[in-house]
Design a protein around this motif. Structure first.
Motif, short mmCIF file in Angstrom:
data_model
loop_
_atom_site.label_atom_id
_atom_site.label_comp_id
_atom_site.label_asym_id
_atom_site.label_seq_id
_atom_site.Cartn_x
_atom_site.Cartn_y
_atom_site.Cartn_z
N ILE A 144 0.89 -1.16 0.00
CA ILE A 144 0.00 0.00 0.00
C ILE A 144 0.93 1.21 0.00
N VAL A 145 0.72 2.09 -0.96
CA VAL A 145 1.63 3.23 -1.15
C VAL A 145 0.90 4.53 -0.82
N GLN A 146 1.55 5.40 -0.07
CA GLN A 146 0.94 6.69 0.30
C GLN A 146 1.20 7.72 -0.80
N TYR A 147 0.16 8.33 -1.29
CA TYR A 147 0.29 9.46 -2.23
C TYR A 147 -0.98 10.29 -2.11
N GLU A 148 -1.07 11.39 -2.80
CA GLU A 148 -2.25 12.26 -2.66
C GLU A 148 -3.53 11.47 -2.94
N ASN A 149 -4.51 11.58 -2.01
CA ASN A 149 -5.82 10.95 -2.20
C ASN A 149 -5.77 9.42 -2.23
N TYR A 150 -4.70 8.84 -1.70
CA TYR A 150 -4.55 7.37 -1.83
C TYR A 150 -5.65 6.61 -1.12
N LEU A 151 -6.11 7.06 0.04
CA LEU A 151 -7.10 6.27 0.79
C LEU A 151 -8.38 6.09 -0.01
N ASN A 152 -8.81 7.14 -0.70
CA ASN A 152 -10.03 7.02 -1.52
C ASN A 152 -9.85 6.03 -2.66
N GLU A 153 -8.67 6.08 -3.28
CA GLU A 153 -8.45 5.16 -4.40
C GLU A 153 -8.39 3.70 -3.91
N TYR A 154 -7.76 3.47 -2.76
CA TYR A 154 -7.71 2.10 -2.22
C TYR A 154 -9.11 1.65 -1.83
N ALA A 155 -9.88 2.56 -1.24
CA ALA A 155 -11.24 2.19 -0.82
C ALA A 155 -12.04 1.68 -2.01
N ARG A 156 -11.85 2.30 -3.17
CA ARG A 156 -12.59 1.86 -4.36
C ARG A 156 -12.22 0.42 -4.74
N VAL A 157 -10.93 0.10 -4.61
CA VAL A 157 -10.50 -1.27 -4.96
C VAL A 157 -11.06 -2.27 -3.93
N TYR A 158 -10.97 -1.92 -2.64
CA TYR A 158 -11.50 -2.81 -1.60
C TYR A 158 -12.99 -3.08 -1.85
N LYS A 159 -13.73 -2.01 -2.19
CA LYS A 159 -15.18 -2.17 -2.38
C LYS A 159 -15.48 -3.01 -3.63
N THR A 160 -14.64 -2.90 -4.62
CA THR A 160 -14.82 -3.73 -5.83
C THR A 160 -14.75 -5.21 -5.46
N LEU A 161 -13.85 -5.57 -4.56
CA LEU A 161 -13.73 -6.97 -4.13
C LEU A 161 -14.95 -7.38 -3.31
N LEU A 162 -15.39 -6.49 -2.43
CA LEU A 162 -16.57 -6.81 -1.60
C LEU A 162 -17.79 -7.05 -2.48
#
Ligand code: SF4
Length: 426
Positions: free
Chosen positions: A288-306
């Protein structure tokens, strides 16, 4: 020793030659003007390399016309470098054109080994909470060349600078000769020395591994991949004690730091197909890499799996982040490519460089909380992380790596047992 001799000595021990000629000439001119010390010069060369790697303004543009003294010159450039590392990255000036010439370049070699390359996970550490994974090297080296990957420091390149991908002619035989205790449960992964699926069944490696899994139902065999080369899995009966796991990341990181691997979409699609065939799957978010707005982008991927996977068929989800050892940092600086992966505020933990614990808490808690619907059904873990993070993130912690290993194996074996039941009755 006069300054010219000192200068030649420094550049011989640095990445100076990896800089374009114009920058080399610029640094030489400034070095003789300000008479930088050995250490200052070495650092300035690495700063110059990093500015180019990060696709930021080059050292020539950063240097002022004049400085009152060498300290002022050195400190100014160092400050610019530190400020870039301290602020969250932005990939806004990155685009696919930066990698258009980046193609998978590798050559193949066969070798003959007298035994299977089964060993302890190469990045495991007694200073972190670890699962004692055993790794089986089915193939040597990888063709995906992800910017942050430590494999690049394990293997040499050929005289054209290409990866040398090695296949053991005796792999099938060596697997057959592996002595395992039938009363023991083993968790073995094949994705540490290379990608587990990108080569398909080349040299019969998947056929041999499937036979090995069929012969050893007490082995949990994990194929870890960033590939969508799943043909062999779809065309053949897959042993139930095989788990296929995908390393996933946000589109921003997949496109900019893993661009030779399959796209995020193709990885998720491949996982869906293999899961629909009844094979247990899993997902690694590492790094998991920190960059601008990263949490929102990761959340989208997590939700895609859910939204797309049944937790009964998902054995694991792991979280981890960037952790570098000096040889890998050195290797990355010798490569002629664009990457933001070293542009981060490093904290030194046991001679490994990574984010500070606060940043890790933020990213791992966010990840685990987003997967709330799966908490009771899927095994979650932190890979190679400080043990103090477990309680913070999961609300519990293990007393030892052996205890983590036991709980992980129990969880996977339970999933395998339940997965079999479901298949038989359908
Ligand atoms: S936790 Fe990660 S690094 Fe540690 S042994 Fe397991 S796979 Fe390897």
């Amino acid at each position: 020793m006069n300054y010219l001799e000192k200068f030649e000595e420094v550049i011989a021990q640095s990445n100076y030659k990896n800089l374009p000629q114009t920058t080399q000439d610029f640094i030489r001119q400034k070095a003789f003007l300000y008479q930088f010390t050995f250490q200052e010069l070495k650092q300035l060369i690495d700063f110059a390399i990093d500015f180019r790697l990060w696709h930021e303004a080059h050292i020539e543009a950063i240097f002022k016309e004049e400085y009152p003294n060498k300290k002022a010159a050195f400190n100014h450039v160092k400050e610019v470098w530190q400020n870039l590392k301290a602020k969250p990255n932005s990939y806004e000036n990155f685009s696919p054109t930066l990698y258009q010439d980046d193609v998978r370049k590798f050559s193949f070699k066969s070798y003959e080994s007298s035994k299977a390359a089964l060993g302890i996970c190469p990045v495991a550490s007694p200073h972190t909470r670890c699962c004692n994974l055993l790794t089986l090297d089915a193939v040597q080296s990888c063709g995906f060349d992800c910017s942050y990957c430590s494999i690049q420091s394990f293997y040499n390149k050929d005289n054209k600078g290409q990866e040398i991908i090695g296949f053991d002619k005796n792999f099938k035989e060596n697997l057959k000769n592996l002595q395992l205790d039938p009363n023991e449960v083993y968790h073995i992964g094949t994705g540490q020395s290379s990608d587990s699926l990108m080569w398909g069944n080349k040299e019969g490696i998947l056929e041999s591994l499937f036979e090995f899994a069929f012969a050893h139902p007490n082995v949990i065999l994990e194929f870890k991949t960033k590939s969508n080369n799943i043909a062999y899995f779809l065309e053949n009966e897959v042993p139930k004690n095989i788990i296929c796991t995908w390393s996933l990341n946000t589109p921003t990181i997949c496109e900019n730091e893993e661009h030779l691997a399959a796209s995020l979409e193709k990885r998720i699609d491949a996982a869906k197909k293999v899961s629909q065939k009844g094979v247990l799957v899993g997902f690694h978010f590492h790094p998991i890499v920190q960059y601008e707005n990263y949490l929102n982008e990761y959340a989208r991927v997590y939700k895609t799996l859910l939204e797309n996977f049944d937790p009964k068929k998902v054995a694991l989800v792991s979280f981890g982040t960037l952790t570098f050892i000096k040889p890998v940092i050195q290797k990355i600086r010798t490569r002629n490519f664009k990457s933001k992966i070293l542009q981060m505020p490093f904290t030194n933990a046991n001679n490994k460089y990574s984010y500070c614990l606060e940043t890790k808490k933020e990213m791992f808690k966010h990840a685990y909380e987003t997967f709330k619907p799966w908490h009771k059904e899927v095994y979650f873990y932190l890979c190679m992380e400080d043990e103090s993070l477990w309680k913070e993130v999961f609300g519990y912690e293990y007393a030892s790596n052996n205890q983590m290993e036991e709980f992980m194996k129990m969880a996977y074996m339970e999933k395998i047992k339940n997965n079999v039941t479901e298949i038989v009755y359908k």
